[in-house]
Design a protein around this motif. Structure first.
Motif, PDB file in Angstrom:
ATOM      1  N   ARG A 187      17.961  11.840 -78.022  1.00 59.55           N
ATOM      2  CA  ARG A 187      18.717  11.065 -76.862  1.00 59.55           C
ATOM      3  C   ARG A 187      18.539   9.647 -76.908  1.00 59.55           C
ATOM      4  NH1 ARG A 187      21.407  13.199 -71.998  1.00 59.55           N
ATOM      5  NH2 ARG A 187      21.014  15.413 -72.559  1.00 59.55           N
ATOM      6  N   THR A 191      21.413   9.549 -69.239  1.00 62.23           N
ATOM      7  CA  THR A 191      22.706   9.881 -68.693  1.00 62.23           C
ATOM      8  C   THR A 191      22.669  10.313 -67.221  1.00 62.23           C
ATOM      9  OG1 THR A 191      22.846  12.098 -69.774  1.00 62.23           O
ATOM     10  CG2 THR A 191      23.849  10.332 -71.022  1.00 62.23           C
ATOM     11  N   GLN A 194      25.214  15.662 -65.107  1.00 60.18           N
ATOM     12  CA  GLN A 194      26.462  16.062 -65.463  1.00 60.18           C
ATOM     13  C   GLN A 194      27.317  16.889 -64.135  1.00 60.18           C
ATOM     14  OE1 GLN A 194      27.532  14.136 -68.108  1.00 60.18           O
ATOM     15  NE2 GLN A 194      28.287  15.922 -69.283  1.00 60.18           N
ATOM     16  N   LYS A 202      32.375  13.549 -67.370  1.00 59.15           N
ATOM     17  CA  LYS A 202      31.268  14.077 -68.321  1.00 59.15           C
ATOM     18  C   LYS A 202      31.385  13.822 -69.637  1.00 59.15           C
ATOM     19  CE  LYS A 202      30.734  18.353 -65.571  1.00 59.15           C
ATOM     20  NZ  LYS A 202      31.034  19.817 -65.354  1.00 59.15           N
ATOM     21  N   VAL A 206      28.361  11.295 -71.463  1.00 56.33           N
ATOM     22  CA  VAL A 206      27.555  11.461 -72.702  1.00 56.33           C
ATOM     23  C   VAL A 206      27.815  11.107 -74.115  1.00 56.33           C
ATOM     24  CG1 VAL A 206      26.683  13.643 -71.650  1.00 56.33           C
ATOM     25  CG2 VAL A 206      28.484  13.817 -73.163  1.00 56.33           C
ATOM     26  N   ASP A 229      21.584  24.927 -75.452  1.00 55.18           N
ATOM     27  CA  ASP A 229      21.870  24.276 -74.245  1.00 55.18           C
ATOM     28  C   ASP A 229      21.598  25.487 -73.228  1.00 55.18           C
ATOM     29  OD1 ASP A 229      21.336  22.179 -72.574  1.00 55.18           O
ATOM     30  OD2 ASP A 229      23.550  21.529 -72.607  1.00 55.18           O
ATOM     31  N   THR A 237      28.522  17.640 -73.396  1.00 55.36           N
ATOM     32  CA  THR A 237      27.130  17.272 -73.827  1.00 55.36           C
ATOM     33  C   THR A 237      26.968  17.922 -75.335  1.00 55.36           C
ATOM     34  OG1 THR A 237      26.299  17.416 -71.701  1.00 55.36           O
ATOM     35  CG2 THR A 237      24.608  17.810 -73.676  1.00 55.36           C
ATOM     36  N   CYS A 241      26.441  16.174 -79.201  1.00 57.89           N
ATOM     37  CA  CYS A 241      25.364  16.302 -80.013  1.00 57.89           C
ATOM     38  C   CYS A 241      25.829  16.780 -81.406  1.00 57.89           C
ATOM     39  CB  CYS A 241      24.637  17.918 -79.557  1.00 57.89           C
ATOM     40  SG  CYS A 241      23.629  17.377 -78.157  1.00 57.89           S
TER      41      CYS A 241
END
Ligand code: ZN
Length: 266
Positions: A187, A191, A194, A202, A206, A229, A237, A241
């Motif tokens: 990361r 952030t 969310q 959102k 991110v 997650d 999110t 990634c």
């Protein structure tokens, strides 16, 4: 009952008297043979069964979000695509699954709340194991050779004491008998939470929050990554990634996602 079992049973009963254990979902007192969740709530757990379907509402939502990243990655590698598609090993579609459906009204929301805000690592382990067992039976997910949790910013991890996605990922990696990697994805910045943002908020929140490095030689062996997650809502999110990982892995490396919960109707 053997003497040893009777002693363990007695100790458990005594522990329950001192500190009664409650079901994480309904709050009722757990019986001696129950763990984390009572048998009644376990029987009613709204499983998605998405791990049995390559195309499902969660993977459709995720693919809609990542489409432009996929296109870019594949367009740059025409020769490789042709080669890979001709032997049927890859397709332009990312797989996604969750263990159960989540709704703000249903009592099953307590599972995520307890894991995230109440320090209940045992809850994360329990449901992480359950998710891992489902993935191990899935023809879509069982060939994964790397499990990666969505990283938490170090400041938040320090405050919470753990990364809830990592707790789940550890159990999934163990169930699949594969490696857990917490070193490739990072990361970049902290952030905002969310929870209170709308879909666009959102995504912006991110965007560029993650970066990936391929520091180790053994990363060449990776063919199928599962990103983990706790919950999948808009997919922003996991999209962030995915974008970071896609920038360091060739398109031949499959990147799938798995979470404990899936929020329907977003
Ligand atoms: Zn219950």
């Amino acid at each position: 009952m053997k003497l040893r079992q009777r002693i363990i049973h007695g100790l458990k009963a005594a522990a329950d008297l001192i500190l009664p254990r409650a079901c994480v979902v309904c709050g009722e007192r757990l019986l001696l043979n129950e763990r984390i969740i009572c048998l009644h709530c376990q029987a009613d757990l709204p499983l998605t069964h998405f791990w049995e379907q390559k195309h499902n509402p969660m993977s459709d939502r995720f693919n809609a979000v990542i489409q432009h990243v996929l296109e870019k990655a594949w367009n740059g590698m025409e020769w490789q695509i042709n080669g890979l598609l001709s032997n049927g090993t890859r397709e332009k579609y990312a797989y996604a699954t969750a263990l159960f459906f989540y709704s703000h009204e249903a009592p099953y929301r307590h599972i995520l709340y307890n894991l995230k805000y109440e320090g209940r690592i045992d809850v994360g382990r329990h449901f992480g194991r359950m998710l891992g067992a489902k993935l191990a039976t899935s023809s879509t997910f069982k060939d994964a050779d790397c499990v990666m949790p969505v990283p938490l910013h170090w400041a938040r991890k320090w405050k919470r004491g753990y990364n809830q996605a990592e707790i789940i990922a550890k159990e999934v990696a163990a169930a699949l008998g594969t490696r857990l990697d917490c070193g490739i994805l990072h990361r970049r910045r902290r952030t905002r939470t969310q929870t209170r943002l709308d879909i666009k908020g959102k995504a912006t929140n991110v965007e560029d929050a993650f970066e990936a490095y391929l520091p180790r030689l053994d990363s060449n062996d990776i063919k199928h990554i599962i990103l983990i997650d706790d919950v999948f809502t808009t997919g922003s999110t996991l999209h962030a990634c995915f974008t970071a990982l896609r920038s360091v892995f060739p398109p031949s490396v499959r990147i799938s996602v798995a979470t404990l919960a899936f929020v329907g109707g977003v």
